[in-house]
Scaffold this active site. Structure first.
Site, PDB file in Angstrom:
ATOM      1  N   ARG A 266      63.451  16.500 -72.462  1.00  0.00           N
ATOM      2  CA  ARG A 266      63.344  17.567 -71.480  1.00  0.00           C
ATOM      3  C   ARG A 266      61.909  18.054 -71.447  1.00  0.00           C
ATOM      4  O   ARG A 266      61.110  17.764 -72.302  1.00  0.00           O
ATOM      5  CB  ARG A 266      64.304  18.722 -71.813  1.00  0.00           C
TER       6      ARG A 266
ATOM      7  N   ARG B 259      57.042  15.293 -71.148  1.00  0.00           N
ATOM      8  CA  ARG B 259      57.805  14.064 -71.362  1.00  0.00           C
ATOM      9  C   ARG B 259      56.888  12.861 -71.590  1.00  0.00           C
ATOM     10  O   ARG B 259      57.179  12.001 -72.419  1.00  0.00           O
ATOM     11  CB  ARG B 259      58.748  13.823 -70.186  1.00  0.00           C
TER      12      ARG B 259
ATOM     13  N   LYS C 199      66.766  18.935 -55.913  1.00  0.00           N
ATOM     14  CA  LYS C 199      67.713  18.313 -56.833  1.00  0.00           C
ATOM     15  C   LYS C 199      68.044  19.226 -58.009  1.00  0.00           C
ATOM     16  O   LYS C 199      69.028  18.995 -58.718  1.00  0.00           O
ATOM     17  CB  LYS C 199      67.188  16.967 -57.337  1.00  0.00           C
ATOM     18  N   ASP C 200      67.244  20.286 -58.211  1.00  0.00           N
ATOM     19  CA  ASP C 200      67.484  21.226 -59.298  1.00  0.00           C
ATOM     20  C   ASP C 200      68.239  22.471 -58.841  1.00  0.00           C
ATOM     21  O   ASP C 200      68.428  23.403 -59.623  1.00  0.00           O
ATOM     22  CB  ASP C 200      66.157  21.658 -59.931  1.00  0.00           C
TER      23      ASP C 200
ATOM     24  N   CYS D  83      76.685  19.723 -63.850  1.00  0.00           N
ATOM     25  CA  CYS D  83      75.622  19.058 -64.605  1.00  0.00           C
ATOM     26  C   CYS D  83      76.139  17.987 -65.557  1.00  0.00           C
ATOM     27  O   CYS D  83      75.356  17.202 -66.082  1.00  0.00           O
ATOM     28  CB  CYS D  83      74.810  20.100 -65.379  1.00  0.00           C
TER      29      CYS D  83
ATOM     30  N   ARG E 197      73.103  11.211 -64.973  1.00  0.00           N
ATOM     31  CA  ARG E 197      73.078  10.095 -64.021  1.00  0.00           C
ATOM     32  C   ARG E 197      72.242   8.946 -64.556  1.00  0.00           C
ATOM     33  O   ARG E 197      72.702   7.779 -64.577  1.00  0.00           O
ATOM     34  CB  ARG E 197      72.498  10.562 -62.675  1.00  0.00           C
ATOM     35  N   ARG E 198      71.012   9.248 -64.968  1.00  0.00           N
ATOM     36  CA  ARG E 198      70.139   8.177 -65.456  1.00  0.00           C
ATOM     37  C   ARG E 198      70.730   7.519 -66.699  1.00  0.00           C
ATOM     38  O   ARG E 198      70.670   6.295 -66.845  1.00  0.00           O
ATOM     39  CB  ARG E 198      68.745   8.731 -65.730  1.00  0.00           C
TER      40      ARG E 198
END
Length: 300
Positions: free
Chosen positions: A146, A152, A82-83, A238, A128-129
């Site tokens: 981040r 986090r 996903k990155d 992004c 997205r979140r």
């Protein structure tokens, strides 16, 4: 001869590289020492106070690994798929993916999205979140979070936010599957390729391609490549809040997706089943039906 795997140095990245090493050793009958993990620090690891979209996008996770691979300093690189940006450099090829883990997000700090107090602060760096949360709870305040999982969680414990979201796959791989609560897929579709670990090689390195191909999970590769095909067809970057998930069933591959604007006010959802080019077909359908506020974020 030692097979060299390039990896980022975060605890999760090292865990995933170790999974690839173990899979290679099992597939080829190698001793563990035959595979070396080569840690490469990325810009994304160094810069923690700004959103990726502001400072270069997903390439901040990959460009140093790409350079090492193309310079023959490593034989393959391990990535959280996903990155990995949708368009990859010439000369680099995705050779395999490990079996996909739990694709869901986990909410840490509350029993559910609905249980968050009015005006609660949620930390995330994901467009997205952010959009998905605000669509369900426009009263929430979203702040930038981040860093790796520990960073986090430490920010959350220090009171910088009331809650945060993390990928279930990463927590599970780190032995922290008891943290937080999973969010159902019908409430929050994941990021494209979430939960998948991919391995890239030099496109012209036939030996490395054969070596890595031995550990490929065909179902994961098929689904993740369909999700990445959607991103390519959308010209997503992004800044683009997009969620997608492909699954294989009796009717073939089903690809579902959601596109949103930045604050979740506008969105569009859809899915296709059994298409020859599911990413392109679904992208065309979504962009045709999407509100203008959404279409402008996807190159349409």
């Amino acid at each position: 001869m030692t097979f060299r795997l390039g990896t980022r140095g975060s605890p999760l990245a090292l865990t995933q590289a170790g999974m690839v090493r173990d899979a290679l050793c099992a597939a080829h009958g190698w001793a563990t020492e035959r595979v070396a993990l080569v840690v490469i620090r990325t810009t994304g690891d160094r810069v923690q106070d700004r959103a990726l979209a502001e400072i270069g996008g997903k390439a901040l996770w990959t460009k140093e690994l790409d350079r090492a691979l193309l310079a023959n300093e490593v034989d393959a690189c391990v990535h959280s798929m996903k990155d990995v940006e949708t368009v990859r450099p010439d000369g680099i090829a995705i050779a395999a993916m490990l079996p996909r883990a739990d694709v869901r997000d986990r909410l840490i700090g509350a029993a559910s999205i609905e249980a968050l107090l009015p005006g609660a602060i949620v930390g995330t760096s994901s467009p997205r979140r952010r959009a998905q949360l605000l669509r369900r709870r426009p009263d929430l305040r979203i702040v930038l979070f981040r860093g790796n999982v520990d960073t986090r969680l430490a920010k959350l414990a220090a009171g910088e936010a009331d809650a945060t979201l993390l990928a279930a796959a990463g927590l599970d791989r780190l032995g922290r599957g008891d943290i937080g609560v999973p969010i159902a897929l019908d409430a929050m579709l994941p990021a494209p390729a979430q939960g998948a670990v991919g391995i890239e090689v030099r496109a012209d390195d036939a030996a490395a391609r054969r070596t890595i191909a031995a550990i490929d999970d065909a179902t994961t590769s098929t689904c993740v490549l369909a999700e990445r095909g959607l991103l390519a067809a959308l010209h997503a970057d992004c800044h683009s809040p997009v969620a997608a998930l492909a699954r294989l069933g009796d009717d073939g591959l089903t690809l579902a997706a959601e596109l949103l604007d930045e604050d979740g006010t506008a969105h569009v959802v859809g899915q296709v089943t059994g298409a020859n080019d599911p990413g392109a077909d679904l992208a065309a359908d979504l962009l045709t039906r999407a509100p203008v506020a959404v279409r402008r974020l996807f190159g349409a």
